[in-house]
Design an enzyme around this catalytic site. Structure first.
Site, PDB file in Angstrom:
ATOM      1  N   GLU A 176       0.830  -1.214   0.000  1.00 31.85           N
ATOM      2  CA  GLU A 176       0.000   0.000   0.000  1.00 31.85           C
ATOM      3  C   GLU A 176       0.861   1.259   0.000  1.00 31.85           C
ATOM      4  OE1 GLU A 176      -3.021   0.029   3.059  1.00 31.85           O
ATOM      5  OE2 GLU A 176      -4.379  -1.100   1.762  1.00 31.85           O
ATOM      6  N   HIS A 195      10.392 -25.886   0.154  1.00 29.28           N
ATOM      7  CA  HIS A 195       9.717 -27.031  -0.460  1.00 29.28           C
ATOM      8  C   HIS A 195       8.574 -26.585  -1.335  1.00 29.28           C
ATOM      9  CE1 HIS A 195      12.161 -29.489   2.196  1.00 29.28           C
ATOM     10  NE2 HIS A 195      11.939 -28.539   3.083  1.00 29.28           N
ATOM     11  N   LYS A 252     -13.980  -0.197  -3.378  1.00 26.87           N
ATOM     12  CA  LYS A 252     -14.861   0.016  -2.219  1.00 26.87           C
ATOM     13  C   LYS A 252     -16.142   0.710  -2.662  1.00 26.87           C
ATOM     14  CE  LYS A 252     -11.684   0.907   1.608  1.00 26.87           C
ATOM     15  NZ  LYS A 252     -11.165   1.944   2.477  1.00 26.87           N
TER      16      LYS A 252
HETATM   17  O1  LIG Z   1      -8.668   0.854  10.077  1.00 28.27           O
HETATM   18  P1  LIG Z   1      -9.657   0.969   8.993  1.00 28.27           P
HETATM   19  O2  LIG Z   1     -10.037   2.385   8.726  1.00 28.27           O
HETATM   20  O3  LIG Z   1     -10.859   0.111   9.244  1.00 28.27           O
HETATM   21  O4  LIG Z   1      -8.992   0.481   7.669  1.00 28.27           O
HETATM   22  C1  LIG Z   1      -8.664  -0.840   7.388  1.00 28.27           C
HETATM   23  C2  LIG Z   1      -7.947  -0.904   6.057  1.00 28.27           C
HETATM   24  O5  LIG Z   1      -8.835  -0.370   5.094  1.00 28.27           O
HETATM   25  C3  LIG Z   1      -8.382  -0.108   3.785  1.00 28.27           C
HETATM   26  O6  LIG Z   1      -8.500  -1.202   2.977  1.00 28.27           O
HETATM   27  C4  LIG Z   1      -7.011   0.491   3.680  1.00 28.27           C
HETATM   28  O7  LIG Z   1      -6.514   0.296   2.385  1.00 28.27           O
HETATM   29  C5  LIG Z   1      -6.056  -0.090   4.676  1.00 28.27           C
HETATM   30  O8  LIG Z   1      -4.894   0.701   4.689  1.00 28.27           O
HETATM   31  C6  LIG Z   1      -6.662  -0.097   6.063  1.00 28.27           C
HETATM   32  O9  LIG Z   1      -5.730  -0.610   6.966  1.00 28.27           O
END
Ligand SMILES: O=P(O)(O)OC[C@H]1O[C@H](O)[C@H](O)[C@@H](O)[C@@H]1O
Length: 453
Positions: A281, A310, A422
């Site tokens: 990331e 392996h 998302k």
């Molecule tokens: O901690 P949060 O806001 O729930 O995020 C959880 C995850 O969400 C996303 O996928 C981001 O790409 C991550 O970098 C992050 O760690």
């Protein structure tokens, strides 16, 4: 005091044809230093906060953990990505293998640990079947406070708690942003015990914030030692970060595409998963900081020795020469066991050796085999694994990765590439404000039956 060393022998010219010569070592250390100076500026301005976490007071966390000690048989942590991988690494490295099958007294009154990361019904179902609501503490972690997987799992667990216990709020801890997000709003309205992730600490850099420390402390781990290790790395050994970054920068410039982290211990298997998020990331970016499209990045790959000898080693040695290897060696393996020879004279050569020795000999053999194939590798050597060393190693990599990214003029602290997917998912789920994404999805997600066989 630690005893952690970075060994770059098999990435330099004296041992390896493609390695750095002494002039290049200096040249690339200077390049790494450019990245480091940029990082320092961001830290000084207060934009980036993870290095400052080593100065935080820990009393509120340890006092909280003490208050909860002995009261719960199970701790369920709900979180994903940066909100779970650091803790997984800690649990994997520092708790006994099979920890959850120890009795309450064998665990010293500390709870068993379950990590609800994926929204896989199979997983969450078995967590709920294994735990009793009355005996369970649910710790929900999300920096943004709204990650769909975390919110979904938490809602299910919240209902499960509410149906069985009178005061579910006594069974919940929230760890989230101090101001923003759904989780913050909810925890405030419902007066839930809440710890905060500093605003300038992003998810994958948050293991030394309450994200990693609160659950670790609830599990009886010495979080002060973890912080001490991280702090000592910054205070005394930044050179190691510069040298490692220099090697990575050199091979990225040479066009190497894959960065393999290969600890020779199963205890650091989840550490390698944590590292993969940190690397991927932070360093996979379409644009540089000036907005130029560059599609930058190399792919992190987890590999565990000796297991992957392996499985992956054949490709590592004889496949494309596009990988840089980072091994981790543990000099003294806990509870090391002597190998006995009871089967046949043929295994007599193993007699008297220990499993830890075998593991390390296998590491040396792999290092050499890869060197002979002109494959670059570096090695981090630690005397033992404990809270202090784990803290040290995590901070080392949390420096290395941004140093590399900042040198290449990308932003290692954002992750815009995860947004589009998302948004489609939110659209499909019917979240208000994401209606456009349903249309875009319908236009784009076209599949012809003739190609589905
Ligand atoms: O901690 P949060 O806001 O729930 O995020 C959880 C995850 O969400 C996303 O996928 C981001 O790409 C991550 O970098 C992050 O760690």
């Amino acid at each position: 005091m630690h005893n952690i060393k970075v060994d770059i022998n098999f990435a330099v010219k004296s041992s390896l044809k493609s390695g750095l010569d002494s002039i290049e070592i200096d040249e690339y250390k200077d390049k790494a230093n450019i990245g480091y100076q940029k990082l320092l500026k961001l830290v000084d301005k207060g934009d980036i906060g993870f290095p400052k976490l080593v100065d935080q007071a820990l009393d509120n966390i340890t006092a909280y953990a003490k208050k909860k000690l002995g009261k719960f048989n199970d701790l369920v942590v709900v979180g994903i990505g940066g909100s779970s991988l650091g803790l997984e690494a800690i649990v994997n490295a520092l708790l006994p293998h099979g920890y959850n099958s120890l009795t309450f007294s064998e665990r010293g009154g500390f709870p068993r640990i379950w990590i609800a990361d994926n929204v896989d019904p199979y997983k969450i179902q078995w967590i709920m079947k294994n735990c009793q609501p009355s005996d369970t503490l649910v710790c929900v972690i999300s920096k943004s406070g709204g990650t769909v997987e975390t919110v979904s799992n938490f809602n299910i667990l919240y209902k499960w708690l509410s149906e069985e216990v009178e005061k579910p709020k006594d069974h919940i801890i929230v760890i989230t942003d101090p101001e923003k997000g759904l989780l913050r709003k909810w925890s405030e309205e419902n007066e839930i015990d809440t710890f905060f992730v500093p605003k300038n600490v992003g998810g994958r850099f948050s293991v030394f914030s309450p994200v990693g420390l609160v659950p670790a402390s609830l599990l009886g781990l010495e979080i002060d030692k973890m912080i001490e290790g991280a702090k000592d790395f910054i205070a005394t050994n930044l050179q190691q970060a510069l040298v490692l970054s220099a090697i990575y920068i050199f091979y990225i410039e040479k066009g190497y595409k894959i960065n393999v982290l290969m600890p020779y211990t199963s205890r650091l298997s989840k550490f390698a998963d944590w590292y993969c998020q940190l690397w991927a990331e932070s360093l996979g970016k379409r644009y540089d900081k000036d907005g130029k499209e560059i599609f930058f990045g190399t792919t992190p790959l987890k590999s565990v020795g000796a297991i992957d000898q392996h499985s992956l080693l054949q490709l590592f040695k004889e496949g494309p020469d596009d990988k840089v290897f980072t091994f981790i060696e543990v000099l003294n393996h806990d509870a090391d066991k002597k190998i006995v020879s009871v089967m046949d004279e043929e295994v007599d050569y193993l007699k008297g050796k220990s499993l830890g020795e075998l593991l390390n000999y296998e590491l040396y053999a792999t290092e050499l085999a890869l060197k002979n194939a002109n494959r670059p590798s570096v090695k981090i050597v630690t005397d033992i694994i404990d809270e202090y060393r784990l803290g040290y190693l995590m901070m080392l990599f949390m420096y290395v990765v941004p140093i590399v990214g900042l040198y290449f003029n990308i932003n290692p602290f954002d992750q815009p590439g995860v947004e589009e997917g998302k948004n489609y998912a939110y659209g499909l789920l019917g979240l208000r404000g994401f209606e456009d994404y349903i249309k875009k999805f319908e236009q784009g997600y076209l599949k012809l039956d003739e190609y589905i066989i």
